[in-house]
Design an enzyme around this catalytic site. Structure first.
Site, PDB file in Angstrom:
ATOM      1  N   THR A  32       0.813  -1.215   0.000  1.00 45.89           N
ATOM      2  CA  THR A  32       0.000   0.000   0.000  1.00 45.89           C
ATOM      3  C   THR A  32       0.844   1.260   0.000  1.00 45.89           C
ATOM      4  O   THR A  32       0.469   2.275  -0.594  1.00 45.89           O
ATOM      5  CB  THR A  32      -0.935   0.002   1.227  1.00 45.89           C
ATOM      6  OG1 THR A  32      -1.862  -1.078   1.112  1.00 45.89           O
ATOM      7  CG2 THR A  32      -1.722   1.306   1.337  1.00 45.89           C
ATOM      8  N   TYR A  46      -8.147   0.717  -3.584  1.00 49.16           N
ATOM      9  CA  TYR A  46      -7.021   1.222  -4.369  1.00 49.16           C
ATOM     10  C   TYR A  46      -6.214   0.052  -4.929  1.00 49.16           C
ATOM     11  O   TYR A  46      -6.464  -1.112  -4.616  1.00 49.16           O
ATOM     12  CB  TYR A  46      -6.128   2.113  -3.507  1.00 49.16           C
ATOM     13  CG  TYR A  46      -5.671   1.436  -2.243  1.00 49.16           C
ATOM     14  CD1 TYR A  46      -4.564   0.608  -2.221  1.00 49.16           C
ATOM     15  CD2 TYR A  46      -6.381   1.615  -1.059  1.00 49.16           C
ATOM     16  CE1 TYR A  46      -4.162  -0.043  -1.067  1.00 49.16           C
ATOM     17  CE2 TYR A  46      -5.987   0.971   0.112  1.00 49.16           C
ATOM     18  CZ  TYR A  46      -4.884   0.146   0.104  1.00 49.16           C
ATOM     19  OH  TYR A  46      -4.502  -0.503   1.240  1.00 49.16           O
ATOM     20  N   SER A  79       1.174  -7.446  -0.653  1.00 49.83           N
ATOM     21  CA  SER A  79       1.799  -8.372   0.293  1.00 49.83           C
ATOM     22  C   SER A  79       0.986  -9.633   0.564  1.00 49.83           C
ATOM     23  O   SER A  79       1.517 -10.599   1.102  1.00 49.83           O
ATOM     24  CB  SER A  79       2.125  -7.670   1.609  1.00 49.83           C
ATOM     25  OG  SER A  79       0.976  -7.371   2.359  1.00 49.83           O
ATOM     26  N   THR A 112       1.128  -4.130   4.282  1.00 50.78           N
ATOM     27  CA  THR A 112       0.845  -4.379   5.700  1.00 50.78           C
ATOM     28  C   THR A 112       0.204  -5.736   5.986  1.00 50.78           C
ATOM     29  O   THR A 112       0.261  -6.213   7.110  1.00 50.78           O
ATOM     30  CB  THR A 112      -0.056  -3.279   6.278  1.00 50.78           C
ATOM     31  OG1 THR A 112      -1.275  -3.217   5.534  1.00 50.78           O
ATOM     32  CG2 THR A 112       0.643  -1.928   6.243  1.00 50.78           C
ATOM     33  N   ASP A 113      -0.390  -6.369   4.981  1.00 56.93           N
ATOM     34  CA  ASP A 113      -1.121  -7.614   5.250  1.00 56.93           C
ATOM     35  C   ASP A 113      -0.225  -8.714   5.793  1.00 56.93           C
ATOM     36  O   ASP A 113      -0.648  -9.504   6.648  1.00 56.93           O
ATOM     37  CB  ASP A 113      -1.833  -8.101   3.987  1.00 56.93           C
ATOM     38  CG  ASP A 113      -3.083  -7.305   3.672  1.00 56.93           C
ATOM     39  OD1 ASP A 113      -3.456  -6.452   4.506  1.00 56.93           O
ATOM     40  OD2 ASP A 113      -3.674  -7.518   2.606  1.00 56.93           O
ATOM     41  N   LYS A 185      -0.953  -7.302  13.014  1.00 53.56           N
ATOM     42  CA  LYS A 185      -1.934  -6.362  12.481  1.00 53.56           C
ATOM     43  C   LYS A 185      -3.232  -6.539  13.247  1.00 53.56           C
ATOM     44  O   LYS A 185      -3.789  -7.630  13.314  1.00 53.56           O
ATOM     45  CB  LYS A 185      -2.148  -6.592  10.978  1.00 53.56           C
ATOM     46  CG  LYS A 185      -2.924  -5.480  10.295  1.00 53.56           C
ATOM     47  CD  LYS A 185      -2.936  -5.633   8.779  1.00 53.56           C
ATOM     48  CE  LYS A 185      -3.625  -4.443   8.133  1.00 53.56           C
ATOM     49  NZ  LYS A 185      -3.612  -4.529   6.651  1.00 53.56           N
ATOM     50  N   GLU A 307      -3.682 -28.273  27.420  1.00 55.91           N
ATOM     51  CA  GLU A 307      -4.933 -28.757  26.829  1.00 55.91           C
ATOM     52  C   GLU A 307      -4.743 -30.021  26.000  1.00 55.91           C
ATOM     53  O   GLU A 307      -5.692 -30.535  25.418  1.00 55.91           O
ATOM     54  CB  GLU A 307      -5.547 -27.657  25.959  1.00 55.91           C
ATOM     55  CG  GLU A 307      -6.067 -26.471  26.747  1.00 55.91           C
ATOM     56  CD  GLU A 307      -7.166 -26.864  27.729  1.00 55.91           C
ATOM     57  OE1 GLU A 307      -8.033 -27.666  27.350  1.00 55.91           O
ATOM     58  OE2 GLU A 307      -7.136 -26.364  28.871  1.00 55.91           O
TER      59      GLU A 307
END
Length: 350
Positions: A32, A46, A79, A112-113, A185, A307
């Site tokens: 981005t 975009y 990304s 950023t992903d 994120k 667990e």
């Protein structure tokens, strides 16, 4: 920027590094921060990865007041299209540059992903204490109040600073400094999306200077045992997501597709659904697939023998790594060993 302000910035950084400005290399990968929209108000919908490195650098002329900056377009992708091949190419280029005396630090522009995954991968394979800062933006370069220019400016200052030396790979956006291992994120679209939810930021960028308040205690970069210099491929490791009414279909499919490792993103403390999931993971383990129990929760320690009876099943737990980062560490671990005790040591080390 006023002439006086530019001189003050230059003076501060020069004092931190000694005579002259630091040499910072900016490696561009797309995202981005290099995106463009149909209008100045387009902040969703975009197109990512359309602006080249020279345009990015020219958009922030103030960079020349804080560092000797050079740029290189390593690749140009959104990304979400990041893959193991790109990671290996990027890591090798970073290590080559950091070995040069004329490079003091590196900034990587990135979407950023998957920025948290690329940064953690580099945190495990970079062979230098010199700063590596991964930076992105939540708004495209054409948007009103685009955050890319100030993020890039701060990242260059950080990468050229003495304060960042030996801190591991850093992720710096929104005036905040995060450790690659811990950052995630946190929001789909806001500028403050990157957080380390419980452990907190490493520090802040303020007044064109980094301020650190804590650092990671886990091994990284120059102290890491992982080396990708001779690797052309990474082992296949996949993630299976836990949920109510879960079945074994995805586990069986990944095993059939050749997975060498599976990260189970379990509910709660990495819990395994019975009778559907646990037997499927047991069968996968008996076929040689290494199983790591992680959690979809996103915070906290996954307790060994909590667990699930990990010792009996011969499973590994992810400690505090989220599933996507556990996948990265497991891939690198499998380049060295298939011994689950040794892999568990790595998860408690990194």
């Amino acid at each position: 920027m006023s002439v006086l302000f530019a001189l003050l910035i230059s003076f501060d950084v020069a004092n931190a590094r000694g005579p002259g400005l630091p040499n910072v290399m900016v490696l561009a990968t797309g995202g981005t921060i290099a995106g463009s929209g149909a209008s100045s108000t387009t902040v969703v919908g975009y197109t990512a990865a359309t602006v080249g490195i020279e345009t990015l650098l020219n958009a922030v002329p103030e960079l020349k007041t804080v560092a000797n900056v050079k740029g290189e377009q390593v690749f140009q992708i959104a990304s979400e299209n990041m893959n193991n091949d790109y990671w290996l190419k990027l890591a090798k280029r970073v290590n080559t540059l950091l070995a040069q005396d004329d490079v003091d630090g590196i900034v990587i522009t990135h979407g950023t992903d998957t920025i948290e995954e690329t940064s953690y991968f580099l945190d495990l394979v970079v062979k230098s204490k010199k700063p590596v800062v991964v930076v992105g933006a939540m708004r495209p370069s054409t948007a009103i109040s685009a955050d890319g220019p100030i993020n890039l400016f701060n990242a260059v200052i950080l990468a050229g600073s003495d304060e960042a030396v030996g801190k591991g790979v850093l992720v710096a956006l929104n005036d905040q400094i995060n450790a690659a291992r811990d950052v995630t994120k946190n929001n789909t679209s806001t500028a403050d999306t990157f957080r380390t939810p419980e452990l907190g930021f490493l520090g802040y960028m303020q007044g064109n200077k980094p301020y650190f308040y804590r650092q990671s205690t886990r091994r990284h970069t120059a102290d890491s045992e992982f080396d990708v210099s001779s690797l052309d491929v990474l082992p296949q490791v996949d993630i299976v997501y836990g949920y109510a009414n879960m079945n074994r279909v995805a586990i069986d499919a990944f095993v059939a597709a050749g997975a060498k490792g599976i990260v189970h993103a379990g509910v709660g403390d990495g819990s395994l659904a019975r009778p559907a999931v646990e037997p499927a993971l047991d069968e996968a383990r008996k076929k040689g697939v290494v199983i790591v129990r992680s959690s979809r929760v996103g915070n906290g320690i996954v307790a060994r023998n909590g667990e699930a009876k990990d010792d009996e099943h011969d499973f590994v737990v992810s400690d505090t790594l989220n599933p996507q980062k556990a996948r990265i560490l497991l891939m690198l671990a499998l380049t060295k060993t298939t011994d689950t005790k040794e892999i568990q040591r790595m998860f408690f080390t990194y």
